[in-house]
Motif scaffolding. Sequence first.
Motif, PDB file in Angstrom:
ATOM      1  N   THR A  14       0.843  -1.189   0.000  1.00 16.51           N
ATOM      2  CA  THR A  14       0.000   0.000   0.000  1.00 16.51           C
ATOM      3  C   THR A  14       0.886   1.249   0.000  1.00 16.51           C
ATOM      4  O   THR A  14       2.036   1.213   0.417  1.00 16.51           O
ATOM      5  N   THR A  38      -0.516  -0.673  -4.710  1.00 17.73           N
ATOM      6  CA  THR A  38      -1.771   0.050  -4.519  1.00 17.73           C
ATOM      7  C   THR A  38      -1.511   1.453  -4.004  1.00 17.73           C
ATOM      8  O   THR A  38      -0.557   1.701  -3.260  1.00 17.73           O
ATOM      9  N   LEU A  57      -8.154   3.617   0.906  1.00 16.77           N
ATOM     10  CA  LEU A  57      -8.128   2.873   2.168  1.00 16.77           C
ATOM     11  C   LEU A  57      -9.270   3.260   3.098  1.00 16.77           C
ATOM     12  O   LEU A  57      -9.748   2.423   3.867  1.00 16.77           O
ATOM     13  N   PHE A  60     -12.101   1.320   1.874  1.00 16.35           N
ATOM     14  CA  PHE A  60     -11.835  -0.072   2.202  1.00 16.35           C
ATOM     15  C   PHE A  60     -12.238  -0.387   3.648  1.00 16.35           C
ATOM     16  O   PHE A  60     -12.808  -1.439   3.939  1.00 16.35           O
ATOM     17  N   ASN A  88       2.023  -3.070   4.747  1.00 12.54           N
ATOM     18  CA  ASN A  88       1.136  -1.956   5.088  1.00 12.54           C
ATOM     19  C   ASN A  88       1.985  -0.701   5.260  1.00 12.54           C
ATOM     20  O   ASN A  88       2.478  -0.398   6.349  1.00 12.54           O
ATOM     21  N   VAL A 112      -6.886   5.237   7.916  1.00  4.58           N
ATOM     22  CA  VAL A 112      -5.812   4.927   6.974  1.00  4.58           C
ATOM     23  C   VAL A 112      -4.620   4.270   7.665  1.00  4.58           C
ATOM     24  O   VAL A 112      -4.070   3.279   7.170  1.00  4.58           O
ATOM     25  N   ALA A 116      -6.973   0.294   8.355  1.00  8.60           N
ATOM     26  CA  ALA A 116      -6.696  -0.339   7.060  1.00  8.60           C
ATOM     27  C   ALA A 116      -5.699  -1.493   7.191  1.00  8.60           C
ATOM     28  O   ALA A 116      -5.950  -2.586   6.662  1.00  8.60           O
ATOM     29  N   LEU A 120      -6.924  -5.219   6.218  1.00  8.61           N
ATOM     30  CA  LEU A 120      -6.189  -5.889   5.142  1.00  8.61           C
ATOM     31  C   LEU A 120      -5.614  -7.213   5.640  1.00  8.61           C
ATOM     32  O   LEU A 120      -5.660  -8.224   4.940  1.00  8.61           O
TER      33      LEU A 120
END
Length: 253
Positions: A14, A38, A57, A60, A88, A112, A116, A120
């Motif tokens: 990420t 990403t 994110l 997400f 991450n 975030v 996230a 994830l």
Amino acid sequence: MQQKFTNKKWALITGALGGIGKALVKEFTNDGYSVLATDLKICNDNFDNVCFLQLDLESFVLDEAYAAEFYKKVNAVTDGVGITSLINNAAVQILADTRFISRQQWNTSFNVNLSAPFFLTQLFIDDLDRNSGSIVNISSIHATQTKKQFVAYATTKAALSSMTRNMVLDIGNRVRINAIEPAAIATDMLKAGFYGKDELYKRLEMFHPLGRVGTPSEIAKLAVFLTSDNAGFVQGACISASGGIQGCLSDPI
């Protein structure tokens, strides 16, 4: 141009378009990974063994359907193999005094920087388990030492490091999870903040006992190491990458 994915194991990174993110993409591809890169921003560049996927994110975290759709995209790109490493790295750094920070700024920071990585991990834990995988969370020196107006950022990074240590109690030996806590890193963003302030930048460098700030590639190479078999007994660790500044006491004299 048709992209080639000759490397068989996959890393999901990420914040891949940031300074450390770009270095992570480079080092993981050099180490034999195909990379799912990403970022909130769109990237139309094509590189062998790199697939760019736009990922918001906050959406997400807040939207389960959005997260499920993202998992489907990852599953399609990897042909059902799934990822072997989750990095991450993405974060927002909102600077504001405790008296004035807004609810939106506070919530965005946590969504975030902390939620996230958690969701994830939750989403990909079975794939990581199946592939004997590893997770690396890019935390920060601010997890333990911080400055004025960093209350939101520092709190999320402290929580991210704590989550790294505590999550292993649930994960056990299924997946290794560790964190890196960098100090100042010479990203384009950091350098831009010191544009025209060469003397201040030099002072920042010299305040680190090593005499310089870190480089994005040094953090990326450490992340690659932590995902490797060479770090097989490293579990739940939060590793300082601070150039020694973590041991400094800043006195007025």
